[in-house]
Design a protein around this motif. Structure first.
Motif, short mmCIF file in Angstrom:
data_model
loop_
_atom_site.label_atom_id
_atom_site.label_comp_id
_atom_site.label_asym_id
_atom_site.label_seq_id
_atom_site.Cartn_x
_atom_site.Cartn_y
_atom_site.Cartn_z
N ALA A 69 6.26 3.99 -8.29
CA ALA A 69 5.46 4.94 -7.52
C ALA A 69 5.67 6.32 -8.16
N GLU A 204 0.82 2.64 5.77
CA GLU A 204 0.77 2.00 4.46
C GLU A 204 -0.50 1.17 4.25
N PHE A 207 -3.07 2.52 1.88
CA PHE A 207 -2.75 2.67 0.47
C PHE A 207 -2.63 1.29 -0.19
N PRO A 208 -2.81 1.20 -1.51
CA PRO A 208 -3.08 2.27 -2.46
C PRO A 208 -4.54 2.70 -2.46
N ARG A 254 3.86 10.73 2.38
CA ARG A 254 3.14 9.57 1.81
C ARG A 254 1.88 10.01 1.08
N GLN A 257 2.95 11.46 -2.21
CA GLN A 257 3.33 10.39 -3.14
C GLN A 257 2.08 9.82 -3.82
N GLU A 258 1.04 9.54 -3.02
CA GLU A 258 -0.19 8.98 -3.58
C GLU A 258 -0.90 10.02 -4.44
#
Length: 302
Positions: A69, A204, A207-208, A254, A257-258
């Motif tokens: 990640a 979650e 994602f992704p 989050r 992070q993406e």
């Protein structure tokens, strides 16, 4: 767009051979000696950054690093790495002396009806985890024994070898679970932990981000509270109690992070990334990113 590596792609790109009869099994499993494989096009052993459509457990020996990640983990000697289709990663050898073994398998291979476990319920494969564990010499011996046994069994003509291999994969998984901090593998017992778990699962699920046309639908704490049928203040209290962070902080972490993954691993422009992550304009996204990371998106992309 972040690449995806399918099982077919793995066999096509590497020098790996598909054992006769393995495709007839329900699900897929295979095990390899690391130093015997290489990219057919480049001759390199480095694995490209991508989301893989299969699970992978690797016993790594040799100085290297794993990019998982938005995190980079240095591996000085030996490590055990668990990879899930949900999170992109790659492995980069830093010396020529790389040894070890790894196995790949699909979710069907360890379906609950066969293995008695649901992979997505195991703490080891939960989103947000970085399941890479340094191994001491004694642990290396134990892990090597399991992998070598796998390698012998898959080459055998034993009628029930895939049942045995399934048990060996589970042994590796449980070995990894035991290497985690004790708190990480304790099951949830109360309502607070259950709400926290459901929140993380809901988060979650978005994602992704894999397309410029995809867009996060849940961005604010109230969005999640409404879906979970709890008051936003109660959700915030629960998450603070269980995780130490507020609802807004967890969502922001989050999204960041993406955002880092998309900035580094795609050629999408800032406007496209901003849109997919649920921001109405570039300025809002840029201010958010800079507040969280202290650098602007353009500077982070480099």
């Amino acid at each position: 767009m972040i690449g995806k590596t399918s099982l077919e792609g793995f066999y096509e790109e590497s020098s790996a051979q598909l054992p006769s009869g393995i495709a007839k099994e329900i699900g897929h499993f295979n095990v390899f000696v690391t130093e015997t494989l290489f990219d057919k096009k480049t001759g390199a052993r480095e694995m490209p950054y991508s989301r893989r459509e299969y699970y992978k457990i690797s016993w790594i020996r040799g100085k290297s690093r794993a990019e998982y990640a938005d995190k980079t983990i240095d591996i000085p000697e030996s490590a055990l790495l668990f990879a899930t289709p949900k999170i992109p990663y790659n492995w980069v050898p830093e010396t020529g002396n790389q040894t070890g073994m790894f196995c790949i398998f699909t979710a069907d291979f360890l379906a609950p009806g066969k293995a008695g476990v649901d992979l997505d319920d195991l703490p080891l494969f939960q989103p947000g985890q970085v399941p890479i564990f340094q191994l001491n010499p004694e642990e290396v011996k134990e892990i090597a024994y399991i992998f070598k046994k796998m390698h012998r069994e898959i080459a055998s003509d034993y009628r029930y070898k895939y049942d045995l291999l399934r048990n060996l994969v589970l042994e590796l998984i449980h070995y990894g679970q035991k290497l985690q901090p004790v708190l990480a593998v304790e099951p949830a017992h109360n309502a607070s932990e259950r709400i926290s778990s459901l929140f993380i699962e809901l988060l979650e699920r978005q994602f992704p981000v894999e397309s410029q046309h995809q867009r996060l639908k849940l961005r604010a704490a109230k969005d999640y509270a409404d879906r979970l049928a709890v008051h936003v203040n109660h959700l915030n209290k629960v998450l603070k109690e269980v995780t130490g962070s507020t609802t807004t902080q967890i969502i922001a972490n989050r999204v960041i992070q993406e955002a880092k993954i998309l900035l580094k691993q795609t050629n999408w422009n800032i406007a496209e990334i901003s849109y997919t992550l649920g921001f109405d304009d570039i300025a809002h996204f840029s201010n958010f990113f800079k507040k969280q990371t202290s650098v602007a998106p353009v500077a982070f992309r480099g």
